[in-house]
Design an enzyme around this catalytic site. Structure first.
Site, PDB file in Angstrom:
ATOM      1  N   GLY A 157       6.197   2.964  20.170  1.00 68.04           N
ATOM      2  CA  GLY A 157       5.976   2.892  21.503  1.00 68.04           C
ATOM      3  C   GLY A 157       6.881   1.901  22.199  1.00 68.04           C
ATOM      4  O   GLY A 157       7.939   1.438  21.534  1.00 68.04           O
ATOM      5  N   GLY A 174      45.912   4.837  18.155  1.00 67.57           N
ATOM      6  CA  GLY A 174      44.865   4.171  18.953  1.00 67.57           C
ATOM      7  C   GLY A 174      43.959   3.128  18.169  1.00 67.57           C
ATOM      8  O   GLY A 174      43.703   2.306  18.675  1.00 67.57           O
ATOM      9  N   ALA A 175      43.902   3.657  16.918  1.00 61.84           N
ATOM     10  CA  ALA A 175      42.750   2.699  16.023  1.00 61.84           C
ATOM     11  C   ALA A 175      43.607   1.335  15.970  1.00 61.84           C
ATOM     12  O   ALA A 175      42.959   0.289  15.902  1.00 61.84           O
ATOM     13  CB  ALA A 175      42.449   3.419  14.957  1.00 61.84           C
TER      14      ALA A 175
END
Length: 528
Positions: free
Chosen positions: A170, A417-418
């Site tokens: 929880g 892009g990497a």
């Protein structure tokens, strides 16, 4: 009065340290678990622990239902030292009402959080709790709120470390999740928002506690756990080791902790003074054929030349490697692609893993070394639907935002892009080096040639020979580090044997780096 009050004080202390009683302590031991106080004594330097609020008593809201009150209310809080450095600690006691959190329990933790923040020292939370105490309702829920707010206030100011040493369900799960590092123990740690019974009743799916929140789930799949250990003692030992890499707070440097007034036999002194490993040839560790995989851990060890590498998220997103090391006597953070897994491509999990680590290092002034061998962001419908664009943007944001010294070494592949994401020059890297075998391009030769020269290859008399010729031409013209160096996107092409001394001198040069941050904004909006 002395004759009566001193024995009473000692008696109450003894009662408090017995927690829920000897029978429950025996049950705790039978499960292979230490008690809350035993954990503290094992974690801290001998005779250094000073407890606070030991006479706080369980709220009457619980007592009316439990028919019993407990001194300390199921958590032991205080301060002490680890390797001579002051820390604050809170250790939950499962023998007292299952370690559940009520109003008094939460108040004690909040007070030790406040002390750690005000004294600017690390805080360690040892969790062993059934979650919110049902008997106290809103009082226990509000207690979590106070703890969460303090975690956020302290974030980036002091190191916050959590160990899950039993159940953690929880709301209890979010306190560790707001910390910088989460430790778990195999077979012992269970961490989930909703237990098996609730899951089955709400969505009709049967699942075990291990399937919902065991160490395999959080160590390998969710990434919630940063370090997974075999037993409690190795977990506490690992926390002690981690602390030696970290400064006390954001205004100090880790190097000051290494060279300070602490005992020379403690902390990282043994790593700094130990006999270095015999270095290996980087050419023997990294194949020049970009289609051949290798484990980047060997490269990391060969750069550090000692056993100091402390890996974070070892079993999660193994296509990326992050961790701390001692290099030239100083702590650095290392971020690397690992070609042995997914070819080193960046997927959603690897992006999260790297971005989180980069931001931590920037918070606490730890310089970054980035080792690049990356073919791409991992392609495919699953990654796109999982948000690889959003996750990948986290790396861009983290590197661009970081102001610590940042050095990049392009070892082999650096495509598309990497390449940009792995701290290229235009992403504010201070210095970018490349080995002569580096391949810096929009994409690899095989894919590029099939796109650029498709018609030429299809119409050739010998398509395979034409393909090979086009591929060779592409590699010579584009897929190398020389064009990038000519244009200033690589600061220097270095030979393998020059790597370690060059990196040493570079980090030494960058120690005096200063950034004037003048901004009107409250904070940026990171793509979470």
């Amino acid at each position: 009065m002395w004759n009566t009050q001193i024995p009473k004080t000692l008696s109450l202390r003894k009662r408090h340290h017995l927690g829920g009683g000897q029978a429950r302590i025996d049950k705790q031991h039978a499960k292979g678990k230490m008690t809350a106080l035993e954990r503290i004594h094992y974690l801290l330097d001998p005779d250094s622990f000073h407890e606070m609020n030991s006479f706080f008593r369980t709220s009457e809201d619980s007592a009316s239902l439990m028919k019993e009150t407990f001194l300390g209310d199921g958590v032991i809080c205080g301060w002490g030292t680890i390797h001579g450095r002051r820390v604050c600690v809170a250790s939950e006691d499962f023998t007292v009402i299952g370690g559940t959190l009520g109003e008094v329990h939460a108040k004690k933790i909040c007070e030790i959080q406040d002390l750690a923040y005000e004294m600017r020292v690390p805080i360690i939370l040892l969790g062993d709790s059934g979650g919110a105490r049902i008997e106290e309702g809103i009082l226990s829920l509000s207690g979590y709120g106070g703890m969460f707010q303090r975690h956020v206030r302290a974030s980036g100011v002091i190191p916050q470390i959590a160990a899950i040493l039993g159940p953690c369900s929880g709301g209890a799960s979010y306190s560790p999740a707001l910390c910088d590092f989460v430790f778990m123990v195999k077979e012992l740690s269970k961490m989930c928002l909703t237990g098996p019974a609730v899951v089955e009743s709400v969505i009709g799916i049967k699942a075990t506690l291990d399937e919902l929140g065991g160490t395999k789930v959080h160590g390998e799949k969710s990434g919630v756990a940063h370090v997974v250990c075999d037993d409690e003692k190795s977990c506490l030992d690992s926390i002690k080791k981690l602390l030696t890499y970290l400064p006390d707070n954001c205004s100090k440097e880790a190097v000051q902790e290494l060279q300070g007034s602490h005992s020379p036999s403690s902390g990282l002194a043994h790593l700094i003074k130990q006999k270095p490993h015999a270095p290996k040839r980087f050419e023997d560790l990294v194949p020049d054929n970009s289609r051949h995989a290798y484990d980047v851990h060997g490269v990391i060890q060969n750069i550090l030349l000692n056993d100091s590498f402390y890996e974070i998220h070892r079993d999660f997103a193994q296509n990326a490697v992050v961790g701390f090391g001692v290099f030239d006597g100083n702590v650095i953070g290392i971020v690397a692609n690992n070609p042995i897994s997914l070819g080193g491509a960046i997927d959603c999990n690897a992006a999260d893993k790297m971005a989180r680590f980069i931001r931590f290092c920037d918070c606490f002034g730890i310089p970054l070394l980035t080792l690049v061998d990356v073919p791409a962001f991992f392609p495919g419908p699953q990654q796109e639907q999982s948000g690889i664009i959003r996750h990948g943007a986290k790396i861009l944001y983290a590197y661009s935002e970081a102001v610590v010294p940042k050095v990049t070494l392009i070892m082999r592949k650096a495509y598309g892009g990497a390449f940009i994401a792995m701290n290229c020059k235009m992403m504010s890297a201070d210095v970018v080096y490349a080995w002569p075998i580096a391949e810096i391009a929009v994409m690899g030769a095989e894919g590029a040639v099939r796109i650029i020269n498709r018609h030429r290859i299809e119409q050739a008399e010998d398509p395979q020979a034409e393909y090979e010729a086009c591929k060779k031409a592409y590699e010579e013209q584009f897929s190398n580090p020389f064009l990038a160096a000519e244009k200033g996107y690589v600061d220097e092409i270095i030979l393998p044997e020059e790597t370690v001394p060059r990196l040493c001198e570079t980090f030494r040069m960058l120690r005096t780096k200063q950034i004037d941050k003048v901004t009107m904004r409250r904070h940026g909006n990171m793509p979470l």
